[in-house]
Design an enzyme around this catalytic site. Sequence first.
Site, PDB file in Angstrom:
ATOM      1  N   TYR A   1      11.452  10.357  -6.143  1.00 45.60           N
ATOM      2  CA  TYR A   1      10.806   9.034  -6.130  1.00 45.60           C
ATOM      3  C   TYR A   1      11.655   8.026  -6.915  1.00 45.60           C
ATOM      4  O   TYR A   1      11.921   6.917  -6.447  1.00 45.60           O
ATOM      5  CB  TYR A   1       9.405   9.168  -6.733  1.00 45.60           C
TER       6      TYR A   1
ATOM      7  N   ALA B   1       4.572   0.352  -1.670  1.00 46.06           N
ATOM      8  CA  ALA B   1       5.595   1.382  -1.875  1.00 46.06           C
ATOM      9  C   ALA B   1       4.986   2.728  -1.524  1.00 46.06           C
ATOM     10  O   ALA B   1       3.760   2.865  -1.451  1.00 46.06           O
ATOM     11  CB  ALA B   1       6.053   1.394  -3.338  1.00 46.06           C
TER      12      ALA B   1
HETATM   13  N1  LIG Z   1       1.286   3.056 -10.545  1.00 46.83           N
HETATM   14  C1  LIG Z   1       2.228   3.141 -11.463  1.00 46.83           C
HETATM   15  O1  LIG Z   1       2.038   3.761 -12.509  1.00 46.83           O
HETATM   16  C2  LIG Z   1       3.561   2.470 -11.257  1.00 46.83           C
HETATM   17  C3  LIG Z   1       4.518   2.620 -12.269  1.00 46.83           C
HETATM   18  C4  LIG Z   1       5.754   2.013 -12.110  1.00 46.83           C
HETATM   19  C5  LIG Z   1       6.015   1.275 -10.963  1.00 46.83           C
HETATM   20  N2  LIG Z   1       5.077   1.152  -9.990  1.00 46.83           N
HETATM   21  C6  LIG Z   1       5.423   0.371  -8.786  1.00 46.83           C
HETATM   22  O2  LIG Z   1       4.458  -0.649  -8.641  1.00 46.83           O
HETATM   23  C7  LIG Z   1       4.267  -0.945  -7.253  1.00 46.83           C
HETATM   24  C8  LIG Z   1       2.793  -0.839  -6.916  1.00 46.83           C
HETATM   25  O3  LIG Z   1       2.385   0.500  -7.179  1.00 46.83           O
HETATM   26  P1  LIG Z   1       0.857   0.962  -7.115  1.00 46.83           P
HETATM   27  O4  LIG Z   1       0.597   1.843  -8.242  1.00 46.83           O
HETATM   28  O5  LIG Z   1      -0.017  -0.239  -6.866  1.00 46.83           O
HETATM   29  O6  LIG Z   1       0.891   1.857  -5.800  1.00 46.83           O
HETATM   30  P2  LIG Z   1      -0.330   2.372  -4.918  1.00 46.83           P
HETATM   31  O7  LIG Z   1      -1.608   2.268  -5.645  1.00 46.83           O
HETATM   32  O8  LIG Z   1       0.111   3.690  -4.381  1.00 46.83           O
HETATM   33  O9  LIG Z   1      -0.349   1.317  -3.743  1.00 46.83           O
HETATM   34  C9  LIG Z   1       0.715   1.273  -2.868  1.00 46.83           C
HETATM   35  C10 LIG Z   1       0.399   0.298  -1.773  1.00 46.83           C
HETATM   36  O10 LIG Z   1       1.480   0.401  -0.822  1.00 46.83           O
HETATM   37  C11 LIG Z   1       0.906   0.498   0.443  1.00 46.83           C
HETATM   38  N3  LIG Z   1       1.766   1.281   1.333  1.00 46.83           N
HETATM   39  C12 LIG Z   1       2.117   2.573   1.203  1.00 46.83           C
HETATM   40  N4  LIG Z   1       2.896   2.931   2.249  1.00 46.83           N
HETATM   41  C13 LIG Z   1       3.023   1.829   3.028  1.00 46.83           C
HETATM   42  C14 LIG Z   1       3.684   1.570   4.247  1.00 46.83           C
HETATM   43  N5  LIG Z   1       4.371   2.498   4.893  1.00 46.83           N
HETATM   44  N6  LIG Z   1       3.625   0.324   4.761  1.00 46.83           N
HETATM   45  C15 LIG Z   1       2.921  -0.638   4.136  1.00 46.83           C
HETATM   46  N7  LIG Z   1       2.250  -0.462   2.996  1.00 46.83           N
HETATM   47  C16 LIG Z   1       2.305   0.778   2.449  1.00 46.83           C
HETATM   48  C17 LIG Z   1      -0.427   1.192   0.270  1.00 46.83           C
HETATM   49  O11 LIG Z   1      -1.226   0.855   1.348  1.00 46.83           O
HETATM   50  P3  LIG Z   1      -2.592   1.642   1.694  1.00 46.83           P
HETATM   51  O12 LIG Z   1      -3.606   1.040   0.770  1.00 46.83           O
HETATM   52  O13 LIG Z   1      -2.797   1.324   3.126  1.00 46.83           O
HETATM   53  O14 LIG Z   1      -2.329   3.084   1.413  1.00 46.83           O
HETATM   54  C18 LIG Z   1      -0.899   0.592  -1.046  1.00 46.83           C
HETATM   55  O15 LIG Z   1      -1.566  -0.629  -0.813  1.00 46.83           O
HETATM   56  C19 LIG Z   1       5.163   0.041  -6.495  1.00 46.83           C
HETATM   57  O16 LIG Z   1       6.385  -0.598  -6.202  1.00 46.83           O
HETATM   58  C20 LIG Z   1       5.388   1.162  -7.496  1.00 46.83           C
HETATM   59  O17 LIG Z   1       6.598   1.831  -7.248  1.00 46.83           O
HETATM   60  C21 LIG Z   1       3.851   1.738 -10.119  1.00 46.83           C
END
Ligand SMILES: NC(=O)c1ccc[n+]([C@@H]2O[C@H](COP(=O)([O-])OP(=O)(O)OC[C@H]3O[C@@H](n4cnc5c(N)ncnc54)[C@H](OP(=O)(O)O)[C@@H]3O)[C@@H](O)[C@H]2O)c1
Length: 269
Positions: free
Chosen positions: A98, A33
Amino acid sequence: MGLGREEADLLRPDTLGDAVERYLPEVVINAAADTAVDRAEAEFAAAWRANAVAPAALAEACRDRGIRLIHFSTDYVFDGSQRTPYLESDPTAPVNAYGRAKLGGEESVLNADPKHLVFRLSWVYSARGRNFALTMLRLAREGKPIRVVDDQIGSPTNARCIADSIAEIVGHFLALPEEPGGLFHLSAAGQTSWAGFAQSLLNEVFGGVAPTVEPIPTSAYPTPAARPAYSVLSNEKVQRRFGIRLPAWEDQLALWAEDLNGPSLPGHC
Ligand SMILES: NC(=O)c1ccc[n+]([C@@H]2O[C@H](COP(=O)([O-])OP(=O)(O)OC[C@H]3O[C@@H](n4cnc5c(N)ncnc54)[C@H](OP(=O)(O)O)[C@@H]3O)[C@@H](O)[C@H]2O)c1
């Protein structure tokens, strides 16, 4: 099999069907994401493309091939005005760009196919990568002052516990391929503030010599995007439906501290 941007770029939604077709897996899990919450305020078109248009394309590509999609959404779909844990049936009203884009994504995934699954997560952290918990640890090790907001309340959730839960849920659906999917909250039990979480994680790592976190109001830490003041998710539904147990955030935090010293065994959470 995990695909990166080269094979599955969320900013090129029209190519995602080909990526699915190439591997034809039993289940697709979209953990990618655009999570830059503040940047989304100025760059909404890109956030919408990655978080709403791409999941829609992926959901349709999976549906057309009889593949179940697991997609992640966020506690930021809520406005934070409630003071009891949010249910899946509570009205959404994101307070930032977001959250609006993520809400578009979860709606399009569930509209595409009732067999798809959306899990709303909250305050995710891990012993690896970049996240709030590791930032607090770094600041403490550098001897920097640690000032953290104490008027935003949520449920910090260890990524390992999310992964363990999803592994169990995938097993459930592989055994019962015709069962419908739906929307579920998947977060730790209990609640705290960001400041409370920061102090607890420092205590966990440094014990009696942990630095003290200075609690501050959100107004003292202005950001481009507003955050909900309260975003605790009720995880009753997911526990009941799949028979899984989601530990309290304090227990998940203790596991994180163990994982800092090396990966623990799967299924540990
Ligand atoms: N973190 C939180 O607190 C939180 C809370 C609620 C919900 N979520 C949800 O949980 C999920 C995972 O979040 P996270 O915290 O693991 O996010 P994250 O650490 O920002 O990781 C996001 C991942 O998405 C990849 N990505 C970003 N842009 C992309 C693109 N254009 N094409 C392909 N891949 C792409 C990134 O790749 P790169 O490694 O190459 O950058 C990274 O591996 C998401 O759906 C987020 O909305 C997260």
